[in-house]
Write an enzyme that holds these catalytic residues in place. Structure first.
Site, short mmCIF file in Angstrom:
data_model
loop_
_atom_site.label_atom_id
_atom_site.label_comp_id
_atom_site.label_asym_id
_atom_site.label_seq_id
_atom_site.Cartn_x
_atom_site.Cartn_y
_atom_site.Cartn_z
N ASP A 22 0.86 -1.18 0.00
CA ASP A 22 0.00 0.00 0.00
C ASP A 22 0.90 1.24 0.00
O ASP A 22 2.08 1.16 0.37
CB ASP A 22 -0.88 -0.02 1.25
CG ASP A 22 -1.74 1.22 1.37
OD1 ASP A 22 -2.44 1.55 0.41
OD2 ASP A 22 -1.69 1.87 2.43
N ASP A 24 -0.03 5.07 0.97
CA ASP A 24 -0.16 6.01 2.09
C ASP A 24 0.04 5.30 3.43
O ASP A 24 -0.67 4.36 3.76
CB ASP A 24 -1.54 6.66 2.08
CG ASP A 24 -1.77 7.50 0.83
OD1 ASP A 24 -1.01 8.45 0.61
OD2 ASP A 24 -2.72 7.20 0.09
#
Length: 252
Positions: A22, A24
């Protein structure tokens, strides 16, 4: 993968054929900018259109509410989930309005403050690449490519599936595994031989639903409750920083 490269990784990662991260909060420190933008947008909306229940008028919590309702989700899904949690029944137009305001605030903050990559993540990705393990970035955000470029790490990833690609391909948002499965497909490795690394509850759940070989939860809060929730949602291990995956067994 060489024996030396294998030894640099914790045992749970030594057999994986690819890794999907991922963006962020895992690769870049942009999660705090997202949380602050959401808070400003939600607090303004609740101030203007307060719920009938006084207890539902409290400000958006950048840790608890962010983790539970918006982290890892698309802007529209996150906006709708939080407003519903406060007893509201937002129309699609209202959801778009709040999400659009969040987008404006986030973009302003990003341009004013910039973003950086977490050093531990960068070290891990470089070790994986030297070992011949392909690595992808995935994100529900349409800003992912910009974030990675601003942080100077875009060229470290063999593939990127972001919010724009998700919209183009009609991929379902987290907790559905579509984003991660598409990233693994682009790396040429089935989910059952790949790892997912996520800080969001919805993202960890997505990794489990996609039947990835290993799901690593990332808890940068240091809060035992957050780590416990990541494990409950299906993380195989939880670390505070991905650099721990190069330094022996994770601490929890």
């Amino acid at each position: 993968m060489t024996a030396r490269s294998l030894a640099a990784l914790v045992p749970s990662l030594r057999d994986v054929g690819a890794v999907v991260l991922d963006t962020d909060g895992v690769i870049t420190d942009s999660a705090r900018l997202h949380a602050e933008a959401w808070k400003a947008a939600f607090d303004a909306f609740i101030g203007e259109y307060p719920p009938g229940d006084l207890g539902q008028r409290r400000p958006f919590d950048t840790r608890e509410d962010y983790l539970r309702y918006v982290d890892g989700r698309s802007r529209l899904d996150g906006a709708a989930a939080f407003l519903v949690s406060r007893g509201l029944a937002p129309s699609p137009e209202t959801v778009r309005r709040v999400a659009g305001e969040k987008e404006r605030l986030f973009t302003e903050s990003l341009r004013a403050h910039g973003v950086r990559a977490y050093p531990g993540t960068v070290r891990l990705v470089r070790v994986l690449r030297r070992a011949g393990v392909p690595v992808a970035a995935a994100s529900a955000s349409r800003h992912a490519r910009e974030l990675l470029a601003l942080a100077g790490v875009l060229d470290l990833f063999d593939a990127l599936v972001d919010g724009a690609e998700a919209a183009r391909l009609g991929l379902a948002g987290k907790p559905q595994p579509d984003l991660f499965l598409e990233a693994a497909r682009r790396l040429g490795v089935p989910a059952g031989r790949a790892a997912v690394m996520e800080d969001a509850l919805a993202g960890v759940e997505a990794g489990c639903r996609g039947r990835f070989a290993v799901v690593v939860g990332v808890d940068r809060s240091g809060d035992p409750d957050t780590a416990a929730r990541l494990l409950r949602y299906g993380a195989d291990i939880v670390v505070r920083d991905l650099g721990e995956l190069l330094e022996g067994a994770p601490s929890r």
